[in-house]
Write a protein that holds these residues in place. Sequence first.
Motif, PDB file in Angstrom:
ATOM      1  N   VAL A  58       0.836  -1.209   0.000  1.00 16.89           N
ATOM      2  CA  VAL A  58       0.000   0.000   0.000  1.00 16.89           C
ATOM      3  C   VAL A  58       0.866   1.252   0.000  1.00 16.89           C
ATOM      4  O   VAL A  58       0.622   2.199  -0.760  1.00 16.89           O
ATOM      5  CB  VAL A  58      -0.952  -0.009   1.214  1.00 16.89           C
ATOM      6  N   VAL A  59       1.886   1.272   0.863  1.00 18.52           N
ATOM      7  CA  VAL A  59       2.778   2.430   0.926  1.00 18.52           C
ATOM      8  C   VAL A  59       3.515   2.615  -0.400  1.00 18.52           C
ATOM      9  O   VAL A  59       3.646   3.743  -0.910  1.00 18.52           O
ATOM     10  CB  VAL A  59       3.788   2.272   2.087  1.00 18.52           C
ATOM     11  N   LEU A  60       3.999   1.514  -0.978  1.00 20.88           N
ATOM     12  CA  LEU A  60       4.712   1.589  -2.251  1.00 20.88           C
ATOM     13  C   LEU A  60       3.796   2.086  -3.365  1.00 20.88           C
ATOM     14  O   LEU A  60       4.202   2.925  -4.203  1.00 20.88           O
ATOM     15  CB  LEU A  60       5.277   0.213  -2.607  1.00 20.88           C
ATOM     16  N   ALA A  61       2.567   1.605  -3.390  1.00 25.83           N
ATOM     17  CA  ALA A  61       1.615   2.039  -4.414  1.00 25.83           C
ATOM     18  C   ALA A  61       1.284   3.526  -4.264  1.00 25.83           C
ATOM     19  O   ALA A  61       1.206   4.265  -5.257  1.00 25.83           O
ATOM     20  CB  ALA A  61       0.340   1.198  -4.331  1.00 25.83           C
ATOM     21  N   LEU A  62       1.090   3.962  -3.024  1.00 30.45           N
ATOM     22  CA  LEU A  62       0.807   5.376  -2.767  1.00 30.45           C
ATOM     23  C   LEU A  62       1.985   6.244  -3.184  1.00 30.45           C
ATOM     24  O   LEU A  62       1.803   7.316  -3.793  1.00 30.45           O
ATOM     25  CB  LEU A  62       0.495   5.574  -1.285  1.00 30.45           C
ATOM     26  N   TRP A  63       3.176   5.788  -2.885  1.00 31.06           N
ATOM     27  CA  TRP A  63       4.398   6.493  -3.298  1.00 31.06           C
ATOM     28  C   TRP A  63       4.456   6.615  -4.821  1.00 31.06           C
ATOM     29  O   TRP A  63       4.724   7.690  -5.364  1.00 31.06           O
ATOM     30  CB  TRP A  63       5.596   5.738  -2.741  1.00 31.06           C
ATOM     31  N   GLN A  64       4.192   5.524  -5.521  1.00 35.94           N
ATOM     32  CA  GLN A  64       4.225   5.521  -6.984  1.00 35.94           C
ATOM     33  C   GLN A  64       3.206   6.507  -7.555  1.00 35.94           C
ATOM     34  O   GLN A  64       3.512   7.270  -8.487  1.00 35.94           O
ATOM     35  CB  GLN A  64       3.949   4.104  -7.498  1.00 35.94           C
ATOM     36  N   VAL A  65       2.014   6.501  -7.011  1.00 37.32           N
ATOM     37  CA  VAL A  65       0.955   7.385  -7.513  1.00 37.32           C
ATOM     38  C   VAL A  65       1.320   8.846  -7.294  1.00 37.32           C
ATOM     39  O   VAL A  65       1.183   9.689  -8.195  1.00 37.32           O
ATOM     40  CB  VAL A  65      -0.384   7.050  -6.828  1.00 37.32           C
ATOM     41  N   LEU A  66       1.788   9.178  -6.109  1.00 37.18           N
ATOM     42  CA  LEU A  66       2.108  10.570  -5.786  1.00 37.18           C
ATOM     43  C   LEU A  66       3.259  11.099  -6.643  1.00 37.18           C
ATOM     44  O   LEU A  66       3.250  12.255  -7.064  1.00 37.18           O
ATOM     45  CB  LEU A  66       2.457  10.701  -4.303  1.00 37.18           C
ATOM     46  N   SER A  67       4.263  10.244  -6.882  1.00 40.00           N
ATOM     47  CA  SER A  67       5.451  10.708  -7.598  1.00 40.00           C
ATOM     48  C   SER A  67       5.268  10.756  -9.112  1.00 40.00           C
ATOM     49  O   SER A  67       5.943  11.528  -9.795  1.00 40.00           O
ATOM     50  CB  SER A  67       6.655   9.822  -7.256  1.00 40.00           C
ATOM     51  N   THR A  68       4.380   9.936  -9.651  1.00 33.67           N
ATOM     52  CA  THR A  68       4.195   9.889 -11.104  1.00 33.67           C
ATOM     53  C   THR A  68       2.988  10.688 -11.587  1.00 33.67           C
ATOM     54  O   THR A  68       2.901  11.019 -12.778  1.00 33.67           O
ATOM     55  CB  THR A  68       4.033   8.434 -11.583  1.00 33.67           C
ATOM     56  N   SER A  69       2.065  11.006 -10.700  1.00 30.97           N
ATOM     57  CA  SER A  69       0.849  11.721 -11.111  1.00 30.97           C
ATOM     58  C   SER A  69       1.041  13.225 -11.179  1.00 30.97           C
ATOM     59  O   SER A  69       0.174  13.936 -11.703  1.00 30.97           O
ATOM     60  CB  SER A  69      -0.288  11.398 -10.137  1.00 30.97           C
ATOM     61  N   GLY A  70       2.148  13.714 -10.641  1.00 32.85           N
ATOM     62  CA  GLY A  70       2.376  15.147 -10.621  1.00 32.85           C
ATOM     63  C   GLY A  70       1.843  15.834  -9.381  1.00 32.85           C
ATOM     64  O   GLY A  70       2.001  17.055  -9.230  1.00 32.85           O
ATOM     65  N   LEU A  71       1.186  15.088  -8.501  1.00 31.34           N
ATOM     66  CA  LEU A  71       0.694  15.687  -7.259  1.00 31.34           C
ATOM     67  C   LEU A  71       1.844  16.205  -6.405  1.00 31.34           C
ATOM     68  O   LEU A  71       1.706  17.197  -5.689  1.00 31.34           O
ATOM     69  CB  LEU A  71      -0.133  14.649  -6.481  1.00 31.34           C
ATOM     70  N   VAL A  72       2.977  15.483  -6.451  1.00 37.57           N
ATOM     71  CA  VAL A  72       4.181  15.908  -5.745  1.00 37.57           C
ATOM     72  C   VAL A  72       5.329  15.906  -6.750  1.00 37.57           C
ATOM     73  O   VAL A  72       5.496  14.938  -7.500  1.00 37.57           O
ATOM     74  CB  VAL A  72       4.518  14.969  -4.565  1.00 37.57           C
ATOM     75  N   SER A  73       6.089  16.989  -6.771  1.00 39.52           N
ATOM     76  CA  SER A  73       7.205  17.076  -7.705  1.00 39.52           C
ATOM     77  C   SER A  73       8.235  15.983  -7.436  1.00 39.52           C
ATOM     78  O   SER A  73       8.525  15.663  -6.274  1.00 39.52           O
ATOM     79  CB  SER A  73       7.880  18.452  -7.596  1.00 39.52           C
ATOM     80  N   GLN A  74       8.788  15.417  -8.504  1.00 38.19           N
ATOM     81  CA  GLN A  74       9.794  14.363  -8.346  1.00 38.19           C
ATOM     82  C   GLN A  74      11.101  14.895  -7.764  1.00 38.19           C
ATOM     83  O   GLN A  74      11.962  14.117  -7.359  1.00 38.19           O
ATOM     84  CB  GLN A  74      10.048  13.682  -9.687  1.00 38.19           C
ATOM     85  N   ILE A  75      11.237  16.211  -7.718  1.00 40.46           N
ATOM     86  CA  ILE A  75      12.403  16.789  -7.035  1.00 40.46           C
ATOM     87  C   ILE A  75      12.339  16.482  -5.552  1.00 40.46           C
ATOM     88  O   ILE A  75      13.357  16.245  -4.900  1.00 40.46           O
ATOM     89  CB  ILE A  75      12.460  18.316  -7.268  1.00 40.46           C
ATOM     90  N   PHE A  76      11.122  16.464  -5.031  1.00 40.51           N
ATOM     91  CA  PHE A  76      10.928  16.210  -3.600  1.00 40.51           C
ATOM     92  C   PHE A  76      10.563  14.761  -3.308  1.00 40.51           C
ATOM     93  O   PHE A  76      10.862  14.253  -2.221  1.00 40.51           O
ATOM     94  CB  PHE A  76       9.837  17.139  -3.056  1.00 40.51           C
ATOM     95  N   LEU A  77       9.914  14.113  -4.248  1.00 46.28           N
ATOM     96  CA  LEU A  77       9.517  12.713  -4.058  1.00 46.28           C
ATOM     97  C   LEU A  77       9.835  11.946  -5.343  1.00 46.28           C
ATOM     98  O   LEU A  77       9.019  11.880  -6.255  1.00 46.28           O
ATOM     99  CB  LEU A  77       8.028  12.598  -3.734  1.00 46.28           C
TER     100      LEU A  77
END
Length: 269
Positions: free
Chosen positions: A34-53
Motif C-alpha cells: 500500500v505504501v509503495l503504491a501510494l508512493w508511486q501514484v504521488l510521484s508519477t501523477s504530478g501531485l508531488v514534484s519528483q524533485i521532492f519525491l
Amino acid sequence: MEIKVTARTGTKIKLRTTISKQKYSLLAAASFIVVLALWQVLSTSGLVSQIFLPTPAAVVEVFITSLQDGSLATDTWISFSRIIQGFLLAIVIGVPIGILVGSFAKVEAFVLPLTEFFRYLPVPAFVPLIMVWVGIGENAKVAVILLGILFQLIPMVADNVKSVPSNLINAAYTLGAKSSTVIFKVIVPAMLPKLMESLRMIMGWAWTYLVVAELVAASSGLGYNILKAQRFLDTPSIFMGILVIGVLGLITDRLFGLLNKVLFRWVEE
C-alpha cells in the motif's frame, strides 16, 4: 445503583485476539504494498514534484548503481561497524549499571535521577563537545551512538531486574545465598529474556542515531551519503540511503527476535 456490563456475543472483531502466522504475514506484506503504491501514484501523477519525491524506479536505479560500483557495500559495512561498536560499549557499561540500579535502592537513588536527566538531552547538541573530547575520528562517531543509547538502556535494564518475581529472590535468601549469588544465579538468568527484548529496542535506536553520528567529519557511511546528497538535492540517493538503513534495522530486529525464540523457548508467547 448497580451497573451491569454484558458482553456481546457473535462479534467478528475482538480485542487482543491472535491471528494465524499466514494472515499476519499477508497483512504485513499488504502494508508495504500500500505504501509503495501510494508512493508511486504521488510521484508519477504530478501531485508531488519528483524533485521532492522521486519515483520508486529512480531510487531502485540509484541502488543498483551503488551496488554495482561497490560503494553501497563499503558504506554499509562502515556504518554497521560503528553501530556495533557503540552498541557493544553500551552493553558493557549500561547492563551492569542497570542491574545494580534495579537490585539496590541506594544505587537507584544515586544513579537513576541523573540517568533520567541525561536521557532527555538532545544528542546532536553534544556533537561539538564530542569533537572536542575525542576528536573527529571513528571514536567520535561511536561516542555519539553510545551517548544516544546508553542512558536509554540503563533504566530499561533496571526495569528488567525489577520484573523478576520476589519469591525467587526470597527463596534464594532463605537457602542462605549471598546478594552476589542472588544477582548472578537468580536475577540475571531470570531477566535474560526481557533483557534481550530491551537490547532489541536499543539496537533500533542505535540505527536512528547513525546519521547524527556521521555528522562528525565523516567521509563515508550511509548517513554521510544522505547528508552529501542533501547538499545537491539528490533525493533519489537520500531515499535510497534511508531505505537501506530501514531495511538493515528491520533485519537486525528480526534477528534479535529469532535469537530470543531460540535461546528462550520456555518463555510463553
